[in-house]
Structures are given as structure tokens and as C-alpha cells.
Motif scaffolding. Structure first.
Motif, short mmCIF file in Angstrom:
data_model
loop_
_atom_site.label_atom_id
_atom_site.label_comp_id
_atom_site.label_asym_id
_atom_site.label_seq_id
_atom_site.Cartn_x
_atom_site.Cartn_y
_atom_site.Cartn_z
N TYR A 301 0.85 -1.19 0.00
CA TYR A 301 0.00 0.00 0.00
C TYR A 301 0.89 1.23 0.00
O TYR A 301 1.79 1.37 0.82
CB TYR A 301 -0.92 0.03 1.21
N GLU A 302 0.63 2.12 -0.96
CA GLU A 302 1.38 3.37 -1.06
C GLU A 302 0.42 4.54 -0.94
O GLU A 302 -0.64 4.55 -1.58
CB GLU A 302 2.14 3.45 -2.39
N HIS A 303 0.79 5.52 -0.12
CA HIS A 303 -0.05 6.70 0.07
C HIS A 303 0.82 7.95 -0.05
O HIS A 303 1.90 8.02 0.53
CB HIS A 303 -0.74 6.68 1.44
N ARG A 304 0.33 8.90 -0.81
CA ARG A 304 1.04 10.15 -1.01
C ARG A 304 0.42 11.25 -0.16
O ARG A 304 -0.80 11.37 -0.06
CB ARG A 304 1.03 10.56 -2.48
N PHE A 305 1.30 12.05 0.44
CA PHE A 305 0.90 13.21 1.23
C PHE A 305 1.59 14.43 0.63
O PHE A 305 2.65 14.84 1.09
CB PHE A 305 1.31 13.04 2.69
N GLY A 306 1.02 14.95 -0.46
CA GLY A 306 1.67 16.06 -1.14
C GLY A 306 2.97 15.59 -1.77
O GLY A 306 2.98 14.69 -2.63
N ASP A 307 4.10 16.18 -1.34
CA ASP A 307 5.41 15.80 -1.88
C ASP A 307 6.02 14.61 -1.15
O ASP A 307 7.15 14.21 -1.45
CB ASP A 307 6.38 16.98 -1.78
N HIS A 308 5.31 14.05 -0.19
CA HIS A 308 5.84 12.94 0.58
C HIS A 308 5.00 11.68 0.31
O HIS A 308 3.86 11.75 -0.15
CB HIS A 308 5.81 13.26 2.08
N SER A 309 5.58 10.53 0.60
CA SER A 309 4.85 9.28 0.39
C SER A 309 5.34 8.23 1.38
O SER A 309 6.47 8.28 1.87
CB SER A 309 5.03 8.77 -1.04
N ARG A 359 10.27 15.01 -0.18
CA ARG A 359 10.87 15.89 -1.18
C ARG A 359 10.80 17.33 -0.68
O ARG A 359 9.74 17.79 -0.27
CB ARG A 359 10.16 15.74 -2.53
N PHE A 360 11.94 18.01 -0.74
CA PHE A 360 12.04 19.36 -0.18
C PHE A 360 12.86 20.25 -1.12
O PHE A 360 13.70 19.77 -1.87
CB PHE A 360 12.75 19.33 1.19
N GLY A 361 12.59 21.54 -1.05
CA GLY A 361 13.43 22.50 -1.72
C GLY A 361 14.61 22.87 -0.83
O GLY A 361 14.43 23.12 0.37
N LEU A 362 15.83 22.90 -1.38
CA LEU A 362 17.01 23.20 -0.58
C LEU A 362 18.10 23.80 -1.46
O LEU A 362 18.49 23.21 -2.47
CB LEU A 362 17.54 21.93 0.10
N ALA A 363 18.59 24.99 -1.07
CA ALA A 363 19.73 25.65 -1.71
C ALA A 363 19.56 25.74 -3.22
O ALA A 363 20.50 25.50 -3.99
CB ALA A 363 21.02 24.90 -1.37
N TRP A 427 20.39 15.28 -3.61
CA TRP A 427 20.16 16.70 -3.89
C TRP A 427 20.47 16.94 -5.35
O TRP A 427 21.56 16.61 -5.84
CB TRP A 427 21.05 17.57 -3.02
N GLN A 428 19.50 17.49 -6.07
CA GLN A 428 19.64 17.73 -7.50
C GLN A 428 19.51 19.21 -7.78
O GLN A 428 18.47 19.83 -7.53
CB GLN A 428 18.59 16.94 -8.28
N GLY A 429 20.60 19.80 -8.27
CA GLY A 429 20.59 21.20 -8.66
C GLY A 429 20.56 21.35 -10.16
O GLY A 429 20.25 20.42 -10.90
N GLU A 430 20.90 22.55 -10.64
CA GLU A 430 20.84 22.81 -12.06
C GLU A 430 21.87 21.98 -12.82
O GLU A 430 21.60 21.47 -13.91
CB GLU A 430 21.06 24.30 -12.33
N ARG A 431 23.09 21.85 -12.25
CA ARG A 431 24.15 21.11 -12.94
C ARG A 431 24.70 19.96 -12.11
O ARG A 431 25.21 18.98 -12.66
CB ARG A 431 25.29 22.07 -13.33
N TRP A 432 24.62 20.06 -10.81
CA TRP A 432 25.19 19.03 -9.94
C TRP A 432 24.09 18.19 -9.30
O TRP A 432 23.02 18.69 -8.95
CB TRP A 432 26.04 19.65 -8.83
N THR A 433 24.38 16.92 -9.13
CA THR A 433 23.54 16.01 -8.35
C THR A 433 24.44 15.25 -7.39
O THR A 433 25.45 14.67 -7.80
CB THR A 433 22.79 15.01 -9.25
#
Length: 730
Positions: A301-309, A359-363, A427-433
């Protein structure tokens, strides 16, 4: 010996450079090709394979069913670099699958690679798995990952192979197929899929049978699966899946070199004074064979809570196996405990897993974190019996007294459990992961010996292995069409029960085996070159306490820990679309796997001797070079398609000293044709396939370290397979 890498990789690297330069120039700019598959292996969430800092390949449904019988996963994985899958022409022993050399030593089943089917492990808690339980008829894709990032999946070292079936969707449909070919081989399959009342369903049943290429290699297999999916809410998904697998297969065993050259389709010949003066064919005399009855089911069973699961899953199953081995009667009656010549066990297994993903926004970038656990356990009620019924001289086997279950010689309960906790972050940025992970594994074995006859001791005991394995990776987006990455990890590979069953004398449990630990390094690049995609990875693996075969005879294999080993190599995959309907794939692997320090061992009966394995000796069962190439063409208006495949493999050593005759390298070519037509709701398909069209005679796989020198398992010459299928959509 790490300084060998630059010189030994020089030639493969030149080849890689040449191919990278030539193929893009030939690609046609106006053709479209899907080159960036979505995968979940590695990151545990949907991820473009192009942006994942790992060597990962996706084998889609089209390639899995590319004019094949869909019986063995070797059909589908031949085109994946870094993976060697050998169809042994012996269904009693399953396929040989190795990843970067890990798993090549396995006498039967899959070792050193994590197998997963629709979220349910096909590997047991100790690491032993059976790829035969994969249902290829309904497979949507198979994801194959090698290298450091696979360490996040726990107790194994070489990689992860995951199979996924689709959810039932859309209008109901039914499909039937039938194929037949050389050596009395045939397979029938019937399935249904669709969605009714919000419940998606996929149902499949198949039957496979073959007389076998070799003498005494016939097999029959029945397989079923059912999958139900349901969404109790907009953000929740419930999945139920059940599988059954039943197989009866004869075991032709291996051949000595002279036997292979003289009669590759036959069985081995033996004259053994221990069982009398009569010359015998062990596989026939003892009627070597194996029966398997496997059932399992799972729920998630998988449940999503917005950006989280959150995902929670559980599974349970039962497996019954009876195997008749060609253990000579005299060695079935040692004063120490023996399994006898017949292995008979009932296994109950189950597991529970859970994970949270956020999932979060960071830097200025995106941070994805995963925390989870896996608990697995299996209990075997195991007995061993003599493969002999009667009294008097064991030579009475010639009077049809062998190949039957005789006196009880072993009775025990074997339990193994594993409990792992892990955390991953990316962490995934514009050029670096940047990504990393940490996993703590604990594998516990316990044996309850219930057999006492006054002539042997109590083999009860327990042992626990525990390890924390980290993984770190980074990827840099040079351009939109080029990514480069590097990764490093620690690996952990505990012995399996099958590797602990016999000590050097073939008797009691070998609780002294240590786990193998390894450090994995990998650098790679992924490039979109016009209408081509190039993936290249260079790797090095350093292992301590490598588990190796000490002796193997009649179906009984004993193991020991060796010293240090190293694996260095290159993997390359190139997919191209030349024009409308014309495509190609190239997959190449160079692997230099060798012992980094000398060690000595004393082999077990029937040919005991003290031997030295010198530093620099190659690991047995591992080819230095593997090449797969395919050119395929499809005429869309008519639905006709054709392809030619080529497989080239270098020689393979059969034992640690590298002094016995190696299995020679070979090159084979395959040809296939087919047509797909649609008439309203009815879809029809037919195909004709020829394998080994030049009728080459070669060794398809080897039994590493066989004490009787029967290392070689021959592959068939030219074979054919034809099939038809029809699907009706309501």
C-alpha cells in the motif's frame, strides 16, 4: 596490483573511443528514439536513467518478448553489459547469472545479485535467489543495476535485477500464445488484463516442456500469476500479487573435457572404485533430478501526502524442493553427518518492508530523502536421504536400486533472518547532483540438528553477520546531452546456507565461513549523440575474504574464504536509430577479475590434494570479454520485422589455479523474423527464430571447481523456435 588498470584497460578504452566517434556520425538526424527510460532501481523513486549516477539498464517488454519463448531471463539480459547470464541447458540447476563477476561461482541458483519481482524479493534472506520464478510473459520491464549504488539494497555485492509487471488498465483483453521448437520444446500461455469497477487485474498461466538438448535433461514447468490494483482514495494505491511455480527437471550434470568433445549431448561417464568395479553414468545411475513447488503472495500500500509518500509491503510464501544427487553410496555413509544423496526440504518464508520518502526545496535545488527498513525470514524443514534402496553392495545400483529415496541421513531445521535499515538522500541542482546512502544489515543463521544415530555429533549452531555499508555518488551535467558521474561504496556478502551446508570433508556445517567485504569504485559518462545514446562505465572492485569453491561433486559443493581479489573493467552500451525502422544495439564488457594474493587449499574427495592459487590467477567462471550486437529493422506498414544478433565471449577458466582446460571462447549468430498485424480489436503476431545459425559447438557454461573434472556444460548447435499469439480487446 591496482597499477594494472591503465595498461590492461588500454585496448578496451581505444575501442570505446572509436565506437563513440563512429556511431554518432552514422546516425540519422530525423529519426526519433526513446533513449531515456524511467527507472526506480537505485533511487527507489521514479528517475530518468540518464540522470542517475549509476550503471543501470532497462530491458523493456519489446526486448523481453523479442521473438522469444519468454522462459529464461537469459533471453532478455544478453544485451546488458556487465551481466553474464548462462542458460545451462539444465533446468534443475537454474540459470547462472553474474554481475561484474559476482555470482559466477554459484553451483546453482543466483548468488551475489539481489533479485526482486514486483517488490517481492526473489532472493532469500541469505542472498540465494532463483530467477526462474520471474514471470516473463507479463513483464513490462526489467531494470538491471551494477556497481556501487546497488549496495543500498543490502546483502549482496554485484548488482540488482528487478522485474515489473504492468497494472491492469483500460478495456479488458485476453491473449493466447503458443511456441514450439527444437528438442521437443514447446510453451503455451494464456492471459487476461483490464480494469473493471476501478480494480485493475492481470492474470496469466503458462506451461513449458522440453525433451532437452542433452541426454537426461527433460523438464516441465507450470507458472501462474495474478495481480490486482485498487485505489481506495485519490492518493492511495493498494496492490495484491500472487505467483505459483512448479517444475520437474532432470539433471544431466557436467562433462569432462574429453566427454564434451566426444559427445556434447551425453552425460558424464565414471569408473569409481568406491562404489564397485562397474562403470556407471552417475546422472543416469542415480537418476539425478529436481522437483520444485513454489507459491508466494504479497500486498503493498502506497499513500502520497503532497510531496511525501509512505509505502508498506508484506509477503509470504512456501517452497518445496526435492533433489536427487549422484553422491556415491560410500560417501553417503561417512561417520560424520551427511545430507545423503537426496535433499528434501520445505521452506516457509516471509517479509515486511516500509519506507518514507520526502521531497524538499534546498539551496536552489531539490532534496529527496528516503528512510526505510526490510525484514525477511525463512525456515527450512530439511531432510537428507540415501539415494539408494536395498542391501548389500552399492553396486546393486545397477539393479535399479538407485534414484530412489532410501534411509534418512540428515534431519534439521534451518532458519535465517535479516533485518536491514537504510537511509538515502539525493540533492539535485541545475548542474550538480549529489547522492548518498547508508544501510545497516544483520543476517542471522541458526541450525537445529535433529538427527542422531550414535555415529555423529550434534551439528546445531548459529552464526550472525553484521555490517554497515555506505554509498556516495556525484553527477555533473556538462551539457544537456552529456552527464559524467563518480560513485564509491562498501559491499557486504554473507555466506548463504547452501555455501555453509558442507565443510571441506563434505560433512557438518561450515560455520567458520566469513562474509566477503568489498569496496566499489566507478566513474562513467552518459551521452546523447544525435539519435544515439552512449553509456560507459569504468569500475574497480577490491574484495577481502572472497568466497570461493573448495570442491564440487555430484551436486554437493563446499566453499572457503580466499584472500583478496580485484575486479577492473569497462562497460559500454550504445543504442542507435539509423533511419525509420532501422536500429542497433551494442553492449561490450571488459572484466579483469583476478586473485590479488596467493592462497593454499586442500581439495575434498574424491581427488584430495593440496594446491596453491597464485596471485594474478583469474577468477573462474568469468570471461574477460563479452560482446553483444544487434541490428533490427521493422517495416511499419506491413508489420514485418527482422533482426540479426551476434554474441562473442572470451574463454572462461573452470577452477582457481587456471591449470585445467579453460572453456574456449566462442562467437554465435542468431536470426529472427516476425510480423505484427492488427484487425480492429484483434492483434496477431507470429515469429520464427534461428539461434546459432552457423551450428557452432561450444561450452555454454561451466561448473566451477568440480572435483571430478566435469566442469563443462555444452550449448546446443543450430536451433529453431516458432510462435504465434493473438490478443482480443473487448
Amino acid at each position: 596490483m591496482t597499477n594494472h588498470l591503465p595498461s590492461r584497460l588500454a585496448r578496451p578504452c581505444h575501442l570505446v573511443s572509436l565506437l563513440a566517434a563512429v556511431f554518432p556520425c552514422l546516425a540519422m538526424a530525423d529519426a526519433a528514439l526513446t533513449l531515456d527510460s524511467v527507472v526506480v532501481t537505485g533511487s527507489r523513486i521514479e528517475h530518468n536513467s540518464f540522470d542517475l549516477p549509476a550503471a543501470v539498464d532497462v530491458v523493456d517488454a519489446a526486448r523481453i518478448g523479442a521473438d522469444q519463448a519468454r522462459v529464461n531471463v537469459s533471453e532478455a539480459l544478453a544485451s546488458v553489459p556487465g551481466i553474464t547470464v548462462q542458460n545451462r541447458q539444465n533446468y534443475a540447476q537454474d540459470l547462472q547469472i553474474s554481475s561484474r563477476g559476482f555470482g559466477a561461482r554459484s553451483a546453482f541458483g543466483v548468488r551475489g545479485i539481489r533479485l526482486v519481482s514486483d517488490g517481492i524479493p526473489a532472493s532469500m534472506p541469505d542472498g540465494q535467489g532463483q530467477a526462474a520464478t520471474f514471470n516473463l510473459d507479463r513483464a513490462e520491464r526489467i531494470e538491471v543495476m551494477r556497481g556501487p549504488m546497488s549496495a543500498i539494497y543490502g546483502n549482496h555485492a554485484g548488482g540488482v535485477i528487478q522485474m515489473f509487471t504492468p497494472d491492469g488498465k483500460g478495456a479488458p483483453s485476453v491473449e493466447g500464445s503458443f511456441s514450439a521448437g527444437s528438442y521437443g520444446t514447446w510453451k503455451s500461455d494464456i492471459s487476461a488484463q483490464g480494469e473493471v469497477g476501478g480494480v485493475g487485474y492481470v492474470i496469466d498461466a503458462s506451461r513449458f516442456a522440453t525433451d532437452g538438448y542433452r541426454e537426461h535433461s527433460a523438464a516441465e514447468r507450470d507458472q501462474t500469476m495474478a495481480k490486482l490494483t485498487f485505489r481506495p482514495s485519490q492518493d492511495g494505491k493498494l496492490t495484491l500479487i500472487a505467483n505459483t511455480f512448479r517444475q520437474d527437471a532432470q539433471d544431466p550434470q557436467g562433462l569432462a573435457w574429453d566427454e564434451f568433445k566426444g559427445n556434447p549431448r551425453g552425460v558424464g561417464f565414471e569408473s569409481n572404485p568406491a562404489i564397485g568395479p562397474t562403470n556407471i553414468y552417475p546422472a543416469l545411475t542415480y537418476n539425478t533430478r529436481k522437483s520444485i513447488d513454489h507459491t508466494q503472495g504479497g500486498i503493498s500500500y502506497e499513500h502520497r501526502f503532497g510531496d511525501h509518500s509512505v509505502l508498506v509491503s508484506a509477503y509470504a510464501g512456501q517452497r518445496t524442493t526435492t533433489q536427487y544427487q549422484s553422491i556415491p553410496i560410500s560417501t553417503q555413509k561417512f561417520s560424520v553427518k551427511q545430507s545423503g544423496g537426496v535433499v528434501d526440504f520445505d521452506r516457509d518464508f516471509a517479509g515486511l518492508a516500509g519506507r518514507w520518502t520526502g521531497r524538499f526545496g534546498l539551496a536552489g535545488g531539490r532534496l529527496t530523502t528516503t528512510v526505510g527498513f526490510d525484514y525477511e525470514q525463512a525456515t527450512d524443514d530439511r531432510q537428507g536421504y540415501e539415494n539408494f534402496v536395498g542391501s548389500g553392495s552399492p553396486a546393486n545400483c545397477t539393479a535399479n536400486l538407485c534414484g530412489l529415496m532410501g534411509k534418512l541421513r540428515r534431519n534439521e531445521q534451518d532458519r535465517v533472518s535479516s533485518f536491514d535499515q537504510y537511509a538515502q538522500a539525493e540533492w539535485q541542482g541545475e548542474r550538480w547532483t549529489f547522492s548518498g546512502g547508508l544501510r545497516h544489515s544483520r543476517v542471522a543463521f541458526k541450525v537445529d540438528d535433529r538427527y542422531f544415530d550414535g555415529a555423529n555429533g550434534d551439528d546445531s549452531g548459529s552464526v550472525t553477520y553484521e555490517k554497515t555499508t555506505p554509498t556516495v555518488a556525484a553527477m555533473f551535467r556538462v551539457t544537456d546531452a552529456l552527464n559524467v558521474y563518480a560513485s564509491v561504496a562498501r559491499g557486504f556478502e554473507a555466506p548463504t546456507f547452501n555455501e555453509m551446508f558442507y565443510s571441506s570433508g563434505g560433512g557438518s556445517f561450515n560455520f567458520s565461513l566469513k562474509p566477503a567485504t568489498s569496496t566499489h569504485y566507478e566513474i562513467g559518462a552518459k551521452a546523447m549523440l544525435g539519435n544515439s545514446r552512449l553509456d560507459i562505465a569504468l569500475f574497480e572492485v577490491k574484495t577481502q575474504d572472497e568466497l570461493v569453491v573448495l570442491s564440487s561433486s555430484g551436486g554437493r559443493t563446499a566453499y572457503q574464504n580466499a584472500g583478496k581479489t580485484e575486479r577492473q573493467g569497462v562497460e559500454l552500451a550504445l543504442d542507435s536509430r539509423w533511419s525509420e525502422g532501422l536500429s542497433s544495439r551494442l553492449a561490450y564488457t571488459y572484466l579483469n577479475a583476478y586473485y590479488d594474493e596467493s592462497f593454499r587449499f586442500t581439495s575434498a574427495p574424491p581427488n584430495p590434494a593440496t594446491k596453491t592459487v597464485s596471485a594474478g590467477s583469474r577468477l573462474p567462471g568469468v570471461a574477460a570479454h563479452n560482446l553483444f550486437g544487434e541490428i533490427a529493422w521493422k517495416h511499419k506498414p506491413s508489420g514485418f520485422h527482422a533482426a540479426v544478433e551476434g554474441i562473442v565471449r572470451d574463454k572462461v577458466y573452470v577452477e582457481d589455479t587456471n591449470q585445467r582446460q579453460a572453456a574456449p571462447g566462442y562467437a554465435v549468430a542468431n536470426l529472427r523474423f516476425g510480423v505484427d498485424r492488427k484487425y480492429g480489436p484483434l492483434s496477431l503476431r507470429g515469429f520464427l527464430r534461428f539461434d546459432n545459425i552457423f551450428d557452432r559447438q561450444y561450452v555454454g557454461s561451466v561448473i566451477v571447481g568440480d572435483s571430478n573434472g566435469r566442469f563443462y556444460e555444452s550449448a546446443p548447435g543450430r536451433t529453431w523456435l516458432a510462435g504465434v499469439s493473438a490478443r482480443y480487446t473487448f
